[in-house]
Scaffold this active site. Structure first.
Site, PDB file in Angstrom:
ATOM      1  N   ARG A  45      -5.928  -1.067  10.645  1.00 14.45           N
ATOM      2  CA  ARG A  45      -4.483  -1.013  10.384  1.00 14.45           C
ATOM      3  C   ARG A  45      -3.920   0.413  10.455  1.00 14.45           C
ATOM      4  O   ARG A  45      -2.922   0.661  11.129  1.00 14.45           O
ATOM      5  CB  ARG A  45      -4.167  -1.625   9.020  1.00 14.45           C
ATOM      6  CG  ARG A  45      -4.394  -3.125   8.959  1.00 14.45           C
ATOM      7  CD  ARG A  45      -3.850  -3.700   7.667  1.00 14.45           C
ATOM      8  NE  ARG A  45      -4.029  -5.147   7.603  1.00 14.45           N
ATOM      9  CZ  ARG A  45      -3.588  -5.906   6.601  1.00 14.45           C
ATOM     10  NH1 ARG A  45      -2.945  -5.339   5.576  1.00 14.45           N
ATOM     11  NH2 ARG A  45      -3.783  -7.212   6.609  1.00 14.45           N
ATOM     12  N   ASP A  48       0.516  -1.423   4.861  1.00 12.78           N
ATOM     13  CA  ASP A  48      -0.164  -0.881   6.037  1.00 12.78           C
ATOM     14  C   ASP A  48      -0.101  -1.802   7.258  1.00 12.78           C
ATOM     15  O   ASP A  48      -0.675  -1.480   8.306  1.00 12.78           O
ATOM     16  CB  ASP A  48      -1.624  -0.537   5.716  1.00 12.78           C
ATOM     17  CG  ASP A  48      -2.383  -1.715   5.121  1.00 12.78           C
ATOM     18  OD1 ASP A  48      -1.865  -2.854   5.182  1.00 12.78           O
ATOM     19  OD2 ASP A  48      -3.490  -1.503   4.590  1.00 12.78           O
ATOM     20  N   ASP A  49       0.588  -2.930   7.141  1.00  6.37           N
ATOM     21  CA  ASP A  49       0.792  -3.788   8.316  1.00  6.37           C
ATOM     22  C   ASP A  49       2.258  -3.803   8.738  1.00  6.37           C
ATOM     23  O   ASP A  49       2.697  -4.701   9.458  1.00  6.37           O
ATOM     24  CB  ASP A  49       0.299  -5.211   8.056  1.00  6.37           C
ATOM     25  CG  ASP A  49       1.018  -5.881   6.890  1.00  6.37           C
ATOM     26  OD1 ASP A  49       1.775  -5.185   6.176  1.00  6.37           O
ATOM     27  OD2 ASP A  49       0.817  -7.095   6.685  1.00  6.37           O
ATOM     28  N   ASP A  83       5.609  -5.103  -6.823  1.00 10.98           N
ATOM     29  CA  ASP A  83       6.974  -5.213  -6.293  1.00 10.98           C
ATOM     30  C   ASP A  83       7.888  -5.995  -7.230  1.00 10.98           C
ATOM     31  O   ASP A  83       9.082  -5.695  -7.349  1.00 10.98           O
ATOM     32  CB  ASP A  83       6.970  -5.816  -4.885  1.00 10.98           C
ATOM     33  CG  ASP A  83       6.166  -7.103  -4.784  1.00 10.98           C
ATOM     34  OD1 ASP A  83       5.625  -7.563  -5.808  1.00 10.98           O
ATOM     35  OD2 ASP A  83       6.066  -7.655  -3.667  1.00 10.98           O
ATOM     36  N   HIS A  94       4.855 -10.246   7.207  1.00  7.56           N
ATOM     37  CA  HIS A  94       4.044 -11.192   7.987  1.00  7.56           C
ATOM     38  C   HIS A  94       4.207 -12.624   7.487  1.00  7.56           C
ATOM     39  O   HIS A  94       3.709 -13.559   8.123  1.00  7.56           O
ATOM     40  CB  HIS A  94       2.567 -10.787   7.920  1.00  7.56           C
ATOM     41  CG  HIS A  94       1.981 -10.932   6.543  1.00  7.56           C
ATOM     42  ND1 HIS A  94       2.074  -9.944   5.582  1.00  7.56           N
ATOM     43  CD2 HIS A  94       1.303 -11.953   5.953  1.00  7.56           C
ATOM     44  CE1 HIS A  94       1.477 -10.346   4.476  1.00  7.56           C
ATOM     45  NE2 HIS A  94       1.007 -11.566   4.671  1.00  7.56           N
TER      46      HIS A  94
END
Length: 340
Positions: A110, A183-184, A272, A296
């Site tokens: 990644r 990281d994506d 979050d 995603h």
């Protein structure tokens, strides 16, 4: 004695009549002045008079001083969801603090992608928060790599530990905006600057994309005795979110110097969600919902190709749904470029 008393009454009556006459005369003159002022206003406030004066101003050039102050200017949509804001300040990449959360097992597949793409355009503004001292990554990123010493296990405690380090490092910086990414995520720097430029970093701004179509409801363990509930929105970390410096500083009692971890433990929420709890629940600041951030978890193939350059963040599917990517026409096939 009686004559004197009657005479006094007559004198008082005459004085009263004189006062009444004086008052009536004053009222008459004021009405006359008001009428004249109204006539003057009607003549100078008419459309014809104003148009004449406007033409004179254009001829003399006196209008140029004020031509940037457009009362009829139309605001532009900033968040991509109908929210409208006026431009507040010029913004540059150097004003951003971009935090990328990662873990040891994703350093290779990644992070290499990010280093080769958007991070290469914002090296000094991007900080990589990980849980392992990777010498190879250290050589590439230098001091921009931050070893949080948090656990590599994907738990609430480990995630909140990294978020706490991210927050503290931002507060110690001189940056105007804190932006958290996974990281994506692929970050479109131009779109991000365009979005944040419509706000002021000194005001309370929390912008991102909710992962749910309704606010979260949880037990209120901070304000009350735990018997009540609290509803709030939060921006999903998987799509990325940004917080202004002005708001970040107000979060300090619940987030700085390790307080973020203790706050998360009290409310028993992930990182979050805890951010949203502090901002909406404790500070009563409303989140700015934006559909320009993407994780995603969305159906990324549904994004129109012509709108991709306007999006702030994009993502791609994981091992269970690796074909969940944006539609991009190019020289590379999906097999050669699986994350698009």
């Amino acid at each position: 004695m009686k004559i004197t008393y009657v005479g006094l009454i007559k004198v008082c009556f005459l004085v009263f009549l004189l006062l009444c006459a004086t008052v009536l005369l004053n009222i008459s003159w004021r009405q006359r002045d008001s009428s004249q002022s109204l006539q003057h206003c009607n003549s100078t406030c008419s459309a014809k008079y104003l148009e004449t004066k406007l033409k004179e101003a254009h001829l003399t050039g006196r209008h140029k001083k004020w031509e940037t102050y457009r009362l009829d200017a139309k605001p532009t949509s900033a968040t991509g969801q109908g929210h409208q804001h006026f431009a507040k300040e010029p913004l540059q990449i150097k004003d951003l603090f971009i935090a990328v959360k990662t873990t040891k097992k994703y350093h290779g597949n990644r992070l290499n992608l990010l280093m080769q793409t958007w991070i290469s355009r914002a090296k000094e503004q991007t900080f990589i928060f990980t849980d392992w001292e990777d010498q190879e990554l250290r050589q590439k990123a230098g001091d921009q790599m931050v070893n949080t010493n948090c656990s590599a296990v994907h738990t609430r405690q480990a995630l909140c530990c990294k978020m706490a380090v991210e927050y503290d490092k931002f507060v110690l910086s001189d940056k105007k905006w804190f932006c958290h990414l996974d990281d994506d995520n692929y970050l479109n720097l131009h779109a991000l600057l365009d979005l944040l430029s419509t706000f002021s970093h000194s005001t309370d701004v929390y912008v991102g994309r909710p992962s749910l179509d309704h606010p979260v409801e949880t037990v209120d363990r901070m304000k009350g005795d735990g018997s009540g509930s609290l509803k709030f929105w939060f921006a999903t970390g998987g799509a990325g979110f940004c917080i202004s410096r002005g708001l970040a500083l107000k979060m300090s009692p619940w987030a700085s110097m390790g307080n973020f971890i203790s706050t998360a433990e009290k409310v028993r929420l992930p990182d979050d969600c805890t951010i949203g709890y502090i901002i909406e629940g404790m500070l009563d600041v409303k989140m700015q919902h934006s559909n320009l951030f993407h994780s995603h978890l969305e159906h990324l193939q549904r994004l129109p190709t012509e709108s991709l350059l306007k999006q702030v963040t994009l993502s791609y599917g994981g091992p269970d749904n690796k074909w969940n990517v944006v539609r991009v026409n190019g020289a590379f096939s999906l097999a050669e470029d699986p994350t698009r």
